[in-house]
Structure formats: C-alpha cells, structure tokens
Design an enzyme around this catalytic site. Structure first.
Site, PDB file in Angstrom:
ATOM      1  N   LYS A  34      77.280  86.479 -78.176  1.00 56.18           N
ATOM      2  CA  LYS A  34      78.513  86.168 -77.440  1.00 56.18           C
ATOM      3  C   LYS A  34      79.078  87.366 -76.666  1.00 56.18           C
ATOM      4  O   LYS A  34      79.680  87.188 -75.606  1.00 56.18           O
ATOM      5  CB  LYS A  34      79.564  85.599 -78.390  1.00 56.18           C
ATOM      6  CG  LYS A  34      79.192  84.210 -78.913  1.00 56.18           C
ATOM      7  CD  LYS A  34      80.289  83.617 -79.759  1.00 56.18           C
ATOM      8  CE  LYS A  34      79.889  82.247 -80.265  1.00 56.18           C
ATOM      9  NZ  LYS A  34      80.985  81.563 -80.965  1.00 56.18           N
ATOM     10  N   ASP A  90      86.279  78.397 -77.805  1.00 62.15           N
ATOM     11  CA  ASP A  90      86.687  78.343 -79.217  1.00 62.15           C
ATOM     12  C   ASP A  90      88.216  78.343 -79.357  1.00 62.15           C
ATOM     13  O   ASP A  90      88.770  77.621 -80.176  1.00 62.15           O
ATOM     14  CB  ASP A  90      86.113  79.534 -79.995  1.00 62.15           C
ATOM     15  CG  ASP A  90      84.613  79.403 -80.219  1.00 62.15           C
ATOM     16  OD1 ASP A  90      84.124  78.255 -80.272  1.00 62.15           O
ATOM     17  OD2 ASP A  90      83.933  80.438 -80.340  1.00 62.15           O
TER      18      ASP A  90
END
Ligand code: ATR
Length: 307
Positions: A83, A120
């Site tokens: 990420k 998220d």
C-alpha cells in the site's frame, strides 16, 4: 487460477474468457477476498470483465502497474504489503490517502496515468452507519492499534469527519506522535473545530487506558490481536460498558474474543465485514463511475466467508 504472476499477464487477455479488466495485487495474494467481492458485482451489471489476483514482488509495484495497464487492466486494488509502494508509484495521490500513508485503489485515466485513493477510511464511515445507524462524526472514538495501517486510515477518517474526540492507542507509543502531528496539521488546515486539540495518544499498557475507554463511545480494534481464535482481547474487555459501540476490523474469525466479551458486557458490536464490503464498493464506484451493486457484493462475501 488462484493468481497470476506478472510474466503471465502478457497472454492473459487472449484466452477466450472475459477479459481481465480489474485486479488486486499483493504478496501473498492467493487468499485475497477481493475477487469474491468484485466479480459478482461485475456480473450483476453484465460487464464482460474479469477480476483477477496478481502476485507482485516488493519493489515491483510501479512496473506491475505499467504491465497491467498494457495488458488491458483498468482498475487495481492494492493489499499488503504494497500500500505504501503503491502510493509512491502513482502520478497523483488523493490528499487523504497521502495522510493515511497508503493507497488501496488505483484509477487510470485515458492516458494510463494513475491516481491513488484509499477507500478504507471512507468505507469505515459507511460501515459505521450501516452497522450502528450513526454518523462517525457524531462519535467520540478510541482506536486500539492506531500505529498500524488500518488504524491510521480510520484515524484520518475520524479527523475528516470532525469527530469530537479521537484517542489513538498503540502498544508501541512512539509510532503515535508523528501520526498525531500529521492529523493535527490536517485539522488546522481544514479549519475543523472538533478534534484539533482533542487528539490524544496513549500506550496500551498505560493505566489511564481504562478511563480513556470509558470516555469513548466507539471503540475500534485495528490491531491484529484476535486473528487467531485463541487470541485474547487487545485490552481488558471487562472495561467495555453497555453504552459502547465496539467495532473489530477483523472478520475472520467472525467473533473475536473482544466482540464476544463486549456482547456479554451488553455493548453493541460489529466485525470488519462491513468495512471489507464498503471499501470495495467505493473502489468499484471510482472505476465504473456508478453505484456499486451492494447486494451482489454482500452475497459474494457471504459465500466466501461461510464455513
Ligand atoms: P498494518 O499492516 O496494519 O500496518 P501491523 O504492522 O501488523 O499491520 O500492525 C497492526 C497493529 O497491530 C499495530 O498497531 C500493532 O502494534 P505495534 O505498532 O505496537 O506493533 C498491533 N499489534 C500487533 N500485535 C500486537 C499485540 N500482540 N499486542 C498489541 N498490539 C499489537
């Protein structure tokens, strides 16, 4: 096929199946649930497109993006451990994703230039609304495990939503000072009145943690404690009171020790399935520029996670 490697991508779209248009990269990636979430959604819209897993070595993320675009892939999800590297491999990064320090969604423009997002955080807002019927911004929040990737994303979202209190707790307290600094800058820059001076940091073994939990309305576990069914609760769960909402980002097992104990204490609880669903739905919306078929995605996850 559980997953493809980069070398296999070249020939991927001449095999007679629907073309691979979307993918998740990770390492390992074989157990990612993203295809079970996205393929039913693509099918529900009769999109002639496949969602695949691609295993990518650390250090290869930028190359992977180039090769995937060349192979016809038009939207990518990113999972551990890529990420941060994904963030560094984008031409443009959404400001919130920058503060979260992580990108989990790649969108290509018509020239193949990529923009990175992190769904998220916004996915968590939707998850809390769905599970508890309240707005994240109306809650006093404590995040247990705020030094990890998920904790940092949720903490950033709490600031974006202007929560009236944000307490960051972590086993390793040293990780929290830079995160607090960044979030405070964000709150000042955006002229947010709520949490700016009310971001507190605390170590998991600090005796004041009990009081910090009592002063909170939403307790979020973002530690990995609970992933093994024999794991204890990340903090003494008899501190949970009936007024608490307890969200565990872990969804497998479906009920961690923290969630089981919290229910016994009379609190309302939810696990991370709703976050998995909504972060995926948001990626889908970025790629296809339309609402995601949530029920198809929900059923996909249900099938993938049933014992
Ligand atoms: P991520 O990929 O989200 O960054 P991670 O590095 O495994 O995942 O960290 C997740 C969180 O779980 C961290 O907050 C970590 O605490 P530290 O920063 O102190 O390492 C937390 N964590 C992992 N094991 C833990 C344990 N046994 N007790 C308490 N916290 C733990």
């Amino acid at each position: 096929m559980k997953y493809f490697t980069l070398d296999q991508l070249v020939s991927i779209n001449g095999d007679g199946e629907n073309p691979a248009r979307y993918a998740v990269i990770g390492n390992p990636v074989a157990h990612s649930l993203s295809p079970q979430l996205h393929q039913p959604a693509l099918d529900a819209l009769s999109a002639k497109a496949r969602y695949i897993r691609v295993e990518v070595e650390p250090g290869q993320v930028s190359t992977a993006f180039d090769k995937m675009y060349a192979a016809g892939i038009r939207g990518i999800n990113v999972t551990v451990p890529h990420k941060l590297e994904a963030l560094e491999s984008c031409h443009t990064v959404n400001p919130a994703a920058k503060i979260m320090g992580a990108v989990n969604t790649i969108v290509f423009d018509s020239n193949g230039l990529r923009t990175g997002f992190n769904t998220d955080g916004p996915g968590f807002t939707r998850a809390i609304r769905e599970d508890f019927g309240v707005d994240l911004g109306d809650l006093k929040v404590i995040i247990i495990g705020a030094g990890g990737g998920a904790g940092r994303a949720i903490a950033t979202q709490c600031i974006a939503e202007n929560c009236s209190q944000l307490i960051l707790a972590n086993r390793t307290i040293e990780k929290l000072a830079p995160i607090k600094k960044e979030l405070t800058t964000m709150a000042h820059r955006d002229a947010l009145e709520g949490p700016r001076d009310r971001i507190e940091i605390i170590a998991l073994d600090d005796p004041d943690l009990e009081e910090a939990i009592a002063a909170s309305e939403l307790i979020v576990n973002t530690t990995s404690v609970g992933l093994k069914s024999i794991d204890p609760s990340p903090f003494p769960s008899h501190w949970v009171e009936p007024h608490h909402l307890v969200y565990d980002t872990i969804y497998n097992p479906a009920k961690t020790r923290l969630l089981r104990d919290s229910e016994i204490q009379g609190a309302r609880t939810a696990n991370g399935l709703s976050l998995l669903l909504h972060q995926g739905a948001l990626s889908f919306e970025y790629w296809l520029n339309r609402d995601a078929p949530l029920e198809a995605m929900r059923n996909g996850i249900k099938n993938a996670t049933k014992d």
